[in-house]
Design an enzyme around this catalytic site. Sequence first.
Site, PDB file in Angstrom:
ATOM      1  CE  LYS A 112      -7.635  -2.899  -3.682  1.00  0.00           C
ATOM      2  NZ  LYS A 112      -8.458  -1.837  -3.066  1.00  0.00           N
TER       3      LYS A 112
ATOM      4  CG  HIS B 206     -11.344   0.751  -0.853  1.00  0.00           C
ATOM      5  ND1 HIS B 206     -10.532   1.344  -1.794  1.00  0.00           N
ATOM      6  CD2 HIS B 206     -10.744   0.988   0.337  1.00  0.00           C
ATOM      7  CE1 HIS B 206      -9.504   1.915  -1.192  1.00  0.00           C
ATOM      8  NE2 HIS B 206      -9.601   1.713   0.104  1.00  0.00           N
TER       9      HIS B 206
ATOM     10  CB  THR C 131      -6.671   2.491  -5.382  1.00  0.00           C
ATOM     11  OG1 THR C 131      -5.932   1.370  -4.902  1.00  0.00           O
ATOM     12  CG2 THR C 131      -8.020   2.529  -4.683  1.00  0.00           C
TER      13      THR C 131
ATOM     14  CE1 TYR D 205      -6.500   5.260  -2.890  1.00  0.00           C
ATOM     15  CE2 TYR D 205      -4.556   4.980  -1.510  1.00  0.00           C
ATOM     16  CZ  TYR D 205      -5.882   4.703  -1.784  1.00  0.00           C
ATOM     17  OH  TYR D 205      -6.590   3.871  -0.964  1.00  0.00           O
TER      18      TYR D 205
ATOM     19  CB  SER E 173      -0.900   0.000   1.245  1.00  0.00           C
ATOM     20  OG  SER E 173      -1.545   1.247   1.396  1.00  0.00           O
TER      21      SER E 173
END
Length: 357
Positions: A228, A252, A156, A130, A106
């Site tokens: 995603k 999510h 994402t 992101y 992440s």
Amino acid sequence: MAMVCLTDFEEYAKEHLSKAIWDYYAAGADECCTRDDNLLAYKRIRLRPRILRDVSVSDTRTTVQGTEISFPVGIAPTAFHCLASHEGEMATARATEALNTCYITSTYSTCSVEEIVAAAPNGYRWFQLYVYRDRKLSEQLVQRVEALGYKALVLTVDVPYTGKRRNDIRNQFRLPPHLKVKNFEGVFQQEMSVPEEYGIPANTLDPSISWKDIYWLQSITRLPIIIKGILTKEDAELAVEHGVQGIIVSNHGGRQLDGGPASIDALAEIVDTVAGRIEVYVDGGIRTGSDVLKALALGAKCVFIGRPAVWGLAYKGAEGVKEVLQILNDEFRLSMALSGCRNVAEINRNLIHFSKL
């Protein structure tokens, strides 16, 4: 206490983590309908086992993006592993390296991408990204992970804004002072007077993100791009048209839009639309080996687990995550055999039907 199934790890984590930390990991958006349906949806799917198939030898190996992994379960990108165990993401990386599967790191890690690579130099890793208002932040992260040998970018796309997680608001959840979003260490020094949201200044994410940003990302990296957060066949078709290499069907963990479909319920229409042109994966609600089998029967190439990895960390660090993965691997192998499948290539949609319950 013997840890027999993933629920055992969940109960241990709930008992041993502080309320605010447990609530952060457990949170869903709004009324948590989608979070809870992620689990219930698997129970609505029934297996159609075939018998007398000689399952004396079984093989759980598969490939993702051309790389072989030992079984089709990886670790989904989840934030702040150091809240569960002092070694945090470094422990998660060691566990996935030991079991030879994929770890999606992440952006919101409490260890840096460099520390994670140093902890597990031979691990197979993707990086979750992101898009920020300041594109340079995203670009610098991409350059760092590409240089470090991460093998794919997972963009994402379901967080133009953060979902409303009621318990985080009630608890006034913040990262404790000794922890940081390590990938951004030193980046936001001037802005720390503005309100913080999950470890970085609020309004850092870019809500104007659109399909044209896929082309921008392709222009700055040679890595495969996996999207995603897709839940519809329309967006799956657009993803293929924009030249991405994979899709993770995901809501999510039910933490963004409440009232959307369970991930597993969205999987089939996306697999049918993609029609083998790119790989499709799924996360959300996987708790048993038979859940993994059901997801593969519906066309997922691999599944990813989020909260169970954190429960493993809370139990026993890297060893705990290894135990969680090993239990899923053993259960998956057993479910395959009891359904008459000797390898992942034999798993197909004939294996399942949907319960009327």
